[in-house]
Enzyme design. Structure first.
Site, PDB file in Angstrom:
ATOM      1  N   SER A 282      47.254 -16.407 -42.099  1.00 53.64           N
ATOM      2  CA  SER A 282      46.097 -17.251 -41.803  1.00 53.64           C
ATOM      3  C   SER A 282      46.305 -17.933 -40.460  1.00 53.64           C
ATOM      4  CB  SER A 282      45.910 -18.307 -42.901  1.00 53.64           C
ATOM      5  OG  SER A 282      47.010 -19.195 -42.919  1.00 53.64           O
ATOM      6  N   LYS A 283      45.331 -18.747 -40.084  1.00 53.86           N
ATOM      7  CA  LYS A 283      45.379 -19.405 -38.773  1.00 53.86           C
ATOM      8  C   LYS A 283      46.599 -20.317 -38.629  1.00 53.86           C
ATOM      9  CE  LYS A 283      40.440 -19.250 -37.744  1.00 53.86           C
ATOM     10  NZ  LYS A 283      39.212 -20.024 -37.492  1.00 53.86           N
ATOM     11  N   ARG A 284      47.091 -20.827 -39.762  1.00 58.69           N
ATOM     12  CA  ARG A 284      48.250 -21.723 -39.638  1.00 58.69           C
ATOM     13  C   ARG A 284      49.505 -20.977 -39.175  1.00 58.69           C
ATOM     14  NH1 ARG A 284      47.716 -21.035 -45.125  1.00 58.69           N
ATOM     15  NH2 ARG A 284      49.523 -20.220 -46.254  1.00 58.69           N
ATOM     16  N   HIS A 285      49.478 -19.648 -39.267  1.00 59.89           N
ATOM     17  CA  HIS A 285      50.602 -18.846 -38.801  1.00 59.89           C
ATOM     18  C   HIS A 285      50.439 -18.446 -37.331  1.00 59.89           C
ATOM     19  CE1 HIS A 285      50.684 -17.890 -43.263  1.00 59.89           C
ATOM     20  NE2 HIS A 285      51.839 -18.464 -43.031  1.00 59.89           N
ATOM     21  N   GLY A 286      49.356 -18.878 -36.710  1.00 62.77           N
ATOM     22  CA  GLY A 286      49.080 -18.486 -35.335  1.00 62.77           C
ATOM     23  C   GLY A 286      47.782 -17.711 -35.260  1.00 62.77           C
TER      24      GLY A 286
END
Length: 481
Positions: free
Chosen positions: A252-256
């Site tokens: 997801s976006k929290r991983h980049g």
């Protein structure tokens, strides 16, 4: 089908993204696997846009998907086809299923269905649709529908037994029919659900292989039932493992960045991204082989190499692939990508020829981490307008005496008739000896004056690349840094 042998028929595969978002990493990997398989077996890859979700699908997202695929280097043989232009096909198929007894009209509103689900769950029962409308005699249901009453069409799932299929990755997969509710095929507004449209399209387009993410495994028994009800043979299903972040949760976006184009903006080379993606869930016969060009990946790709376990997206590994590709790639191939980065920062190179620019790229690319470095970290090699690292100035140009020596050194270079790596080194070392200082002192200081950085390729290679006039001018400017 045996590994690395041709299928019994020429394979037809499809990549079928939904334009409710940009092309993300998981979708790009699915597209790549389909492309590699189709190219390996000289098959056909179809691009189908599943845009039946009218509220969320946009033309902008469609274009974003196409741009992402083109940047990734994935071409297709047919399409793009748009499901929104094939609605009559789905409605006709749903009607055939009603007429054959495999489906029925459902007059329950969403509110009624949800209320009964909630009640069943509160009483400890099964929250599935209770099949209330399945008990309506077909003639009565048809009369109500013909009279204009709103109705969805549901598939009549067998109430006993099981549904199974053989997956090329996971082996035999079986679901008890009791676990599956009578799922909607056609909504009351005439819009098809995913299950109906995907199966009707795959049958109509003669798909032989369905390669998609393992998150679709639970959808497959419903689709198998539809194939059987429509009298069509099953394709080969191959569900590829999910891509997880380092914390083992869904990427997801929290991983980049998750959008493919975001990696382009970060300076990733498309060939490096392709190679990296291919190894997320697939292992070539020689597991130690990591760096592969397209030809090698196409030649080696086979379903037998796809793992059952989920893949981990390792950003550090992607960056490693990127640096390796930049180092190995001929400068003439990198230049168009580098020029895109220059345009973003309004950099117009002072080199006048492609050969000169390519020579400079070759000089600095061993130190490049990504394409953006050529417009930022290496800006001084292509433009006279560049930033100087204040830390490097403090470390190597703090002493005014050193700055003055660089101006003096510039005068010596100005007098030279030859200006090569060898001659520039000879002049500097003789100058240092004359000034009774270590050559390293002048080398470090000159590097900052010429490139703005404390670390760079061989100083004398840099001088030869910049040329006599530019080297002299920058050294003379050392007192102003």
């Amino acid at each position: 089908m045996t590994s690395n042998s041709l299928p019994e028929s020429i394979p037809r595969l499809r990549f079928a993204p939904s334009p409710t978002g940009y092309l993300h990493v998981g979708g790009a990997r699915t597209a790549l696997f389909n492309w590699l398989f189709a190219r390996h077996y000289r098959g056909t890859l179809v691009l189908r846009i599943e845009d039946t979700d009218v509220e969320r699908s946009t033309a902008e997202m469609v274009e974003g998907i196409l741009v992402g695929l083109r940047w990734l280097g994935i071409d297709w043989d047919e399409g793009p086809y748009f499901q929104s232009q094939r609605m009559d096909l789905y409605r006709e198929a749903a009607q055939r299923l009603v007429e054959s007894g495999h489906a029925y009209y459902c007059f329950c509103t969403r509110e009624e269905s949800e209320q009964r689900r909630a009640q069943a769950q509160a009483e400890g029962g099964d929250p599935q649709y209770d099949r209330k409308c399945r008990a309506i005699p077909p003639e009565q249901a048809k009369a109500r529908r013909d009279a204009g009453e709103a109705a969805a069409i549901r598939f009549a799932v067998p109430e006993s037994g099981g549904t199974f299929f053989d997956d090329a990755v996971f082996g035999r997969v079986e679901f008890a029919n009791s676990e599956l509710e009578d799922f909607v095929l056609l909504r009351s507004d005439g819009g098809p659900t995913y299950h109906l449209s995907v199966v009707v399209d795959d049958i109509d387009m003669h798909m032989t292989h369905i390669l998609r993410g393992a998150d679709h495994l639970s959808n497959t028994p419903k689709q198998v039932m539809l194939y059987q009800a429509l009298g069509a043979p099953l394709p080969v299903f191959a569900h590829v493992p999910l891509i997880l972040g380092p914390d083992k949760t869904r990427l997801s976006k929290r991983h980049g960045a998750t959008s493919v184009i975001a990696y382009k903006e970060e300076g990733i080379v498309p060939e490096a991204f392709r190679n990296f993606l291919a190894l997320l869930g697939w292992t070539p016969p020689d597991s130690s082989q990591e760096l592969m060009d397209d030809r090698a990946m196409i030649d080696l790709f086979d379903l037998s190499g796809i793992a059952k376990s989920n893949a981990i997206f390792d950003r550090g590994k992607l960056d490693w692939f990127n640096t390796e590709y930049i180092r190995a790639c001929p400068a003439v191939q990198l230049l168009p990508l580098i020029e895109e980065e220059w345009k973003k920062v309004d950099l117009i190179p002072f080199q006048t020829s492609r050969d000169a620019m390519a020579a400079t790229v070759d000089l600095v690319k061993p130190r490049a981490r990504n394409l953006k470095d050529f417009a930022t970290l290496f800006r001084a090699y292509f433009s006279d307008s560049f930033d100087v690292d204040p830390v490097a100035v403090q470390k190597f140009l703090k002493d005014n005496a050193v700055r003055e020596m660089l101006v003096d050194l510039a005068s010596h270079y100005e007098q030279e008739t030859e200006f090569s790596e060898a001659s520039t080194e000879k002049v500097l070392r003789e100058f240092a000896a004359h000034k009774n200082v270590k050559a390293g002192l002048l080398i470090n200081a000159a590097r900052v004056a010429l490139t703005g950085q404390g670390v760079a390729p061989s100083l004398f290679a840099v001088m030869a690349n910049l040329g006599q006039e530019r080297t002299v001018a920058r050294l003379k400017n050392a007192t102003n840094l």
